[in-house]
Design a protein around this motif. Structure first.
Motif, mmCIF file in Angstrom:
data_model
loop_
_atom_site.group_PDB
_atom_site.id
_atom_site.type_symbol
_atom_site.label_atom_id
_atom_site.label_comp_id
_atom_site.label_asym_id
_atom_site.label_seq_id
_atom_site.Cartn_x
_atom_site.Cartn_y
_atom_site.Cartn_z
ATOM 1 N N PRO A 294 0.820 -1.228 0.000
ATOM 2 C CA PRO A 294 0.000 0.000 0.000
ATOM 3 C C PRO A 294 0.847 1.270 0.000
ATOM 4 O O PRO A 294 0.500 2.251 -0.675
ATOM 5 C CB PRO A 294 -0.819 -0.126 1.297
ATOM 6 N N LEU A 295 1.964 1.269 0.747
ATOM 7 C CA LEU A 295 2.829 2.453 0.766
ATOM 8 C C LEU A 295 3.469 2.685 -0.600
ATOM 9 O O LEU A 295 3.543 3.829 -1.083
ATOM 10 C CB LEU A 295 3.917 2.286 1.835
ATOM 11 N N ILE A 296 3.933 1.605 -1.240
ATOM 12 C CA ILE A 296 4.566 1.746 -2.553
ATOM 13 C C ILE A 296 3.535 2.168 -3.605
ATOM 14 O O ILE A 296 3.840 2.961 -4.512
ATOM 15 C CB ILE A 296 5.261 0.426 -2.947
ATOM 16 N N GLU A 297 2.299 1.645 -3.490
ATOM 17 C CA GLU A 297 1.256 2.030 -4.453
ATOM 18 C C GLU A 297 0.931 3.517 -4.371
ATOM 19 O O GLU A 297 0.489 4.116 -5.360
ATOM 20 C CB GLU A 297 0.002 1.190 -4.228
ATOM 21 N N HIS A 298 1.161 4.116 -3.197
ATOM 22 C CA HIS A 298 0.959 5.565 -3.079
ATOM 23 C C HIS A 298 2.020 6.345 -3.855
ATOM 24 O O HIS A 298 1.871 7.551 -4.085
ATOM 25 C CB HIS A 298 0.980 5.994 -1.609
ATOM 26 N N LYS A 299 3.124 5.655 -4.242
ATOM 27 C CA LYS A 299 4.189 6.296 -5.021
ATOM 28 C C LYS A 299 3.972 6.128 -6.530
ATOM 29 O O LYS A 299 4.857 6.461 -7.317
ATOM 30 C CB LYS A 299 5.539 5.672 -4.632
ATOM 31 N N LYS A 300 2.802 5.608 -6.894
ATOM 32 C CA LYS A 300 2.502 5.443 -8.319
ATOM 33 C C LYS A 300 2.582 6.805 -9.016
ATOM 34 O O LYS A 300 2.038 7.802 -8.543
ATOM 35 C CB LYS A 300 1.102 4.864 -8.490
ATOM 36 N N GLY A 301 3.258 6.812 -10.144
ATOM 37 C CA GLY A 301 3.467 8.065 -10.847
ATOM 38 C C GLY A 301 4.783 8.718 -10.485
ATOM 39 O O GLY A 301 5.270 9.597 -11.206
ATOM 40 N N ASP A 302 5.379 8.296 -9.363
ATOM 41 C CA ASP A 302 6.683 8.804 -8.939
ATOM 42 C C ASP A 302 7.736 7.705 -9.057
ATOM 43 O O ASP A 302 8.694 7.832 -9.820
ATOM 44 C CB ASP A 302 6.590 9.318 -7.498
ATOM 45 N N TRP A 303 7.533 6.601 -8.349
ATOM 46 C CA TRP A 303 8.481 5.492 -8.407
ATOM 47 C C TRP A 303 8.298 4.652 -9.667
ATOM 48 O O TRP A 303 9.237 4.011 -10.124
ATOM 49 C CB TRP A 303 8.310 4.598 -7.176
ATOM 50 N N TYR A 304 7.110 4.629 -10.205
ATOM 51 C CA TYR A 304 6.853 3.872 -11.439
ATOM 52 C C TYR A 304 5.665 4.511 -12.162
ATOM 53 O O TYR A 304 4.836 5.186 -11.550
ATOM 54 C CB TYR A 304 6.584 2.393 -11.140
ATOM 55 N N PRO A 305 5.577 4.337 -13.504
ATOM 56 C CA PRO A 305 4.497 4.973 -14.278
ATOM 57 C C PRO A 305 3.111 4.542 -13.801
ATOM 58 O O PRO A 305 2.909 3.398 -13.374
ATOM 59 C CB PRO A 305 4.761 4.498 -15.715
ATOM 60 N N ALA A 306 2.161 5.450 -13.886
ATOM 61 C CA ALA A 306 0.806 5.174 -13.391
ATOM 62 C C ALA A 306 -0.061 4.461 -14.418
ATOM 63 O O ALA A 306 -1.147 3.976 -14.076
ATOM 64 C CB ALA A 306 0.140 6.483 -12.973
ATOM 65 N N ASP A 307 0.372 4.398 -15.681
ATOM 66 C CA ASP A 307 -0.487 3.857 -16.744
ATOM 67 C C ASP A 307 -0.056 2.464 -17.203
ATOM 68 O O ASP A 307 -0.314 2.063 -18.336
ATOM 69 C CB ASP A 307 -0.493 4.813 -17.946
ATOM 70 N N LEU A 308 0.594 1.700 -16.326
ATOM 71 C CA LEU A 308 1.070 0.380 -16.700
ATOM 72 C C LEU A 308 -0.035 -0.656 -16.605
ATOM 73 O O LEU A 308 -1.013 -0.480 -15.867
ATOM 74 C CB LEU A 308 2.227 -0.040 -15.771
ATOM 75 N N LYS A 309 0.157 -1.780 -17.326
ATOM 76 C CA LYS A 309 -0.752 -2.916 -17.177
ATOM 77 C C LYS A 309 -0.573 -3.521 -15.787
ATOM 78 O O LYS A 309 0.527 -3.477 -15.219
ATOM 79 C CB LYS A 309 -0.464 -3.974 -18.245
ATOM 80 N N PRO A 310 -1.637 -4.115 -15.209
ATOM 81 C CA PRO A 310 -1.531 -4.676 -13.850
ATOM 82 C C PRO A 310 -0.438 -5.735 -13.695
ATOM 83 O O PRO A 310 0.104 -5.905 -12.615
ATOM 84 C CB PRO A 310 -2.919 -5.292 -13.615
ATOM 85 N N SER A 311 -0.112 -6.460 -14.796
ATOM 86 C CA SER A 311 0.874 -7.542 -14.700
ATOM 87 C C SER A 311 2.299 -7.093 -15.019
ATOM 88 O O SER A 311 3.222 -7.912 -14.996
ATOM 89 C CB SER A 311 0.486 -8.677 -15.652
ATOM 90 N N SER A 312 2.511 -5.798 -15.286
ATOM 91 C CA SER A 312 3.824 -5.328 -15.719
ATOM 92 C C SER A 312 4.843 -5.381 -14.583
ATOM 93 O O SER A 312 4.575 -4.954 -13.457
ATOM 94 C CB SER A 312 3.722 -3.889 -16.242
ATOM 95 N N LEU A 313 6.044 -5.878 -14.905
ATOM 96 C CA LEU A 313 7.122 -5.912 -13.921
ATOM 97 C C LEU A 313 7.730 -4.535 -13.687
ATOM 98 O O LEU A 313 8.550 -4.361 -12.784
ATOM 99 C CB LEU A 313 8.214 -6.877 -14.372
ATOM 100 N N ARG A 314 7.341 -3.558 -14.487
ATOM 101 C CA ARG A 314 7.836 -2.195 -14.273
ATOM 102 C C ARG A 314 7.126 -1.506 -13.107
ATOM 103 O O ARG A 314 7.555 -0.444 -12.667
ATOM 104 C CB ARG A 314 7.622 -1.347 -15.533
ATOM 105 N N GLY A 315 6.011 -2.115 -12.648
ATOM 106 C CA GLY A 315 5.219 -1.500 -11.595
ATOM 107 C C GLY A 315 5.265 -2.287 -10.300
ATOM 108 O O GLY A 315 6.277 -2.906 -9.957
ATOM 109 N N ILE A 316 4.141 -2.305 -9.590
ATOM 110 C CA ILE A 316 4.073 -2.919 -8.266
ATOM 111 C C ILE A 316 4.404 -4.410 -8.316
ATOM 112 O O ILE A 316 4.982 -4.967 -7.370
ATOM 113 C CB ILE A 316 2.675 -2.674 -7.638
ATOM 114 N N VAL A 317 4.073 -5.080 -9.434
ATOM 115 C CA VAL A 317 4.376 -6.510 -9.550
ATOM 116 C C VAL A 317 5.886 -6.742 -9.519
ATOM 117 O O VAL A 317 6.365 -7.745 -8.984
ATOM 118 C CB VAL A 317 3.758 -7.095 -10.839
ATOM 119 N N GLY A 318 6.651 -5.801 -10.067
ATOM 120 C CA GLY A 318 8.110 -5.914 -10.023
ATOM 121 C C GLY A 318 8.636 -5.959 -8.599
ATOM 122 O O GLY A 318 9.509 -6.769 -8.267
#
Length: 685
Positions: A294-318
């Motif tokens: 939940p803390l990392i998801e609040h960094k969406k758009g800062d730590w990782y792009p906000a428009d990624l697919k849910p399964s992308s390793l570039r985002g929270i799944v990574g």
């Protein structure tokens, strides 16, 4: 009064009998001769194994190409093996065939081992994941145009050859560690333990009073669990439907995977796993899904792009994938080095609990342990032979795999085989604690590292996917074999017969699994396409991972590598603390391996396991004698019933029969919108 006293005395006598023989299975079988390992691997057992192996491979392939979720089939293999061979011997006896060899529990275990090894290749072969991801059909769906060197379409010949080259190494890599896993560490291997209880119950000699009551208890909870699985099926007529998606702790908690999914399997697993394992799993879920994600998801758009697919390793799944791998590797490497004798005598991660999870061993457990350990160590598989075979197969593989995949260089394969034993140990160790095999997670690590090493210009996508296959083939078979060693240990089946049947089953699977896939591939021209009957969703996921992998570490989300290093060190520090604190204090320090698994999967199964622990804890306090006698059969019945249900469920899916009802849970505001939409649709008609 005399009648009451007599009944009370009888009741006390029964309790005394239960207390004395509570966990002593081998006293019941003491009068039966244990056949030699060659008499356990019989021709009829292998014939039945081939038949069941083909049937299970079809089921696994179907699941591979539809949902991608494969349940454990150990229990189903044990049950069907018993049914077919019992029917076989009875038919021969009725036909008047003289001297029919008795069907033993060791032979039953051989069938189960061979079938699981065979059907396991249908999963580890990657027909619904890494291998199919190489094809142009999946490449076209990735949305990026790649040159021919990053595409390799399925072919029956090269698939069989590749599987034969990579599928046996895992067997030899874990053989030298079998004593440490089963006897020294006393790892539970819940599915293997439950299968052993089931097989032992099938072959219980007549006249053993307590054993018969234990068999009856196992059967009662087996039927209950099977019936519950059947009942749940009616409500799963769509995505996200059914009791397994019941938001028991609220919809917000459900989004973070905190819910009880009514899985009898993991309630049973929780009853036979030590309390520390279950609490470690739950703690890992709270730290990851309750705090970190939940803390990392609040960094969406800062730590990782906000428009990624849910399964992308570039985002929270990574973060989820790589941090869980780091924690697993830290714990696994530490324990691997201990096993190799490079550190002090290891502290057992599971404190003397055997299969019951009790804290202090009883004299009856000691009898069983002595009997089982004596036979487990009797038919040794020479360590030099295992290491020599590993080296020979590795050399052959290093020379031949690059001929199948020219994008994969010999040094890529060589490095993979150097680190594979550590990862095989990690997977077998984690599977022993929690019943989860994380073979695909290690495969994803191979995709990323080898793909980045090779680079996109030199066919890094195919190199990464092929390296994934090499790694999954090793770590998956390693955990399967140790699981079967546990079953064999508890049924007095020889380790040599277990190993031989695993080798034979693997050899069968290397032909049967690709042949079954080839039938699907040619029979359904739209296989792998979205919206088709067999969309193979995981193949596209693996392709996208490989695309990400060739772009290197720079493609990881921000601070992901830093967190990985921190958790790798954290796992080592926790293990050091456990070793230095002493056995009593270590009983309260969590296990990093158990904590790591929910980092990726979520804490829901940890809640199931803790409910099982709570049931066992309460039972132990209220009636310890009966708990010792009947908790293992109850837990095994729950696991086996749920496991067997997957078989008819898969048959229903193959026949195209779908559940009639979808039970879903919505917020009040969403429900109002749905009602308004339905009223509007109704009024237009």
């Amino acid at each position: 009064m005399s009648t009451r006293r007599r009944r009370a005395a009888e009741h006390e006598g029964e309790e005394d009998e239960e207390d004395e023989a509570a966990v002593s299975v081998e006293r019941v079988f003491e009068g039966r001769e244990v056949p030699g390992w060659r008499e356990q691997v019989t021709a009829r057992a292998l014939a039945v194994s081939a038949l069941l192996g083909f049937m299970f491979s079809v089921i696994v392939m179907k699941l591979n190409l539809t949902t991608g979720i494969i349940p454990s089939l150990n229990v189903s293999a044990g049950l069907l093996g018993f049914f077919l061979l019992t029917s076989w011997t009875k038919l021969l006896e009725k036909a008047g065939v003289a001297r029919v060899r008795p069907f033993t529990r060791q032979e039953n275990t051989v069938v189960q081992t061979c079938v699981v090894a065979c059907s396991g290749i249908a999963f580890s072969g990657g027909f619904g994941s890494y291998m199919f991801a190489m094809s142009d059909r999946i490449s076209d769906q990735s949305g990026e145009n790649w040159e021919a060197q990053n595409i390799k379409n399925p072919g029956l010949g090269w698939m069989i050859g590749f599987l034969y080259i990579v599928s046996f190494l895992g067997l030899f890599s874990v053989v030298p560690l079998r004593k440490i896993m089963i006897i020294d560490y006393k790892l539970i291997y819940p599915s293997g333990t439950a299968t052993a209880h089931l097989i032992n119950s099938f072959h219980t000699p007549q006249g053993a009073k307590l054993a018969k009551r234990q068999v009856k208890t196992l059967g009662k909870f087996f039927v209950t669990s099977f019936t519950w699985g059947f009942f749940q099926w009616f409500y799963t007529g769509g995505e996200g439907c059914g009791f397994m998606n019941f938001p028991t702790l609220g919809l917000q908690a459900y989004k973070q995977k905190f819910f009880f999914d009514f899985s009898m399997t993991y309630v049973g697993v929780g009853m036979i796993c030590p309390y520390l394992v279950n609490l470690s799993v739950l703690l890992g879920g709270v730290i990851s899904w309750g705090i970190m994600w939940p803390l990392i998801e609040h960094k969406k758009g800062d730590w990782y792009p906000a428009d990624l697919k849910p399964s992308s390793l570039r985002g929270i799944v990574g973060y989820r994938v790589f941090i869980s791998i780091a924690l697993i590797l830290g714990d696994g490497l530490y324990n691997f080095l201990k096993v190799r004798g490079m550190m002090s005598e290891p502290t057992l991660p599971v404190s003397g609990g055997g299969t019951t999870g009790a804290d202090v061993p009883t004299p009856e457990e000691t009898f069983d342990d002595k009997r089982r350990t004596e036979l487990f160590l009797k038919d040794q598989i020479p360590t030099k032979l295992a290491l020599g075979a590993y080296a020979v197969i590795a050399v052959v593989s290093i020379a031949t795999v690059p001929r199948i995949f020219h994008q994969l260089r010999w040094y890529h394969v060589a490095v993979s085989y150097m680190i594979a034993p550590v990862l095989a140990f990690c997977n077998a160790y984690g599977c022993g604690l929690t019943d989860w095999s994380l073979a695909t997670t290690y495969g994803k690590l191979a995709i990323f590292t080898v793909g980045a090493w090779a680079g996109a210009a030199d066919g890094g996508i195919i190199a990464g996917l092929a390296a994934c296959g090499v790694m999954i083939g090793i770590v998956s078979t390693a955990s399967d074999l140790t699981q079967d060693f546990k079953t064999g240990y508890m049924t007095l089946a020889s380790p040599r017969s277990m190993f031989v049947s695993q080798v034979i089953g693997t050899a069968m699977g290397c032909v049967i699994a690709p042949s079954v896939f080839w039938l699907f591939y040619n029979a359904f021209p739209d296989i792998g396409m979205p919206g088709s009957e067999y969309p193979s969703p995981n193949a596209l996921v693996y392709r996208n991972m490989a695309i990400l992998g060739v772009q290197g570490l720079g493609s990881l989300p921000r601070h992901c590598l830093d967190l990985c290093i921190a958790f790798f060190v954290f796992a080592i520090v926790i293990n050091l603390a456990r070793d230095l604190a002493g056995p009593k204090a270590a009983a309260y320090i969590p296990l990093p391996m158990a904590m790591a698994i929910p980092f990726y999967l979520g804490p829901y199964f940890g809640i199931d396991m803790c409910i099982g622990s709570l049931v066992r804890f309460t039972w132990d306090r209220l009636d310890p004698a009966r708990a010792k006698a009947f908790a293992p059969p109850v837990a095994s019945g729950l696991i086996c019933g749920d496991g067997i249900w997957t078989l008819p469920q898969s048959v229903l899916a193959l026949a195209g029969i779908k559940p009639p009802i979808c039970m879903k849970f919505l917020t009040r505001s969403t429900n109002i919108k749905v009602d308004q939409f339905l009223r509007a649709a109704h009024s237009t008609h």
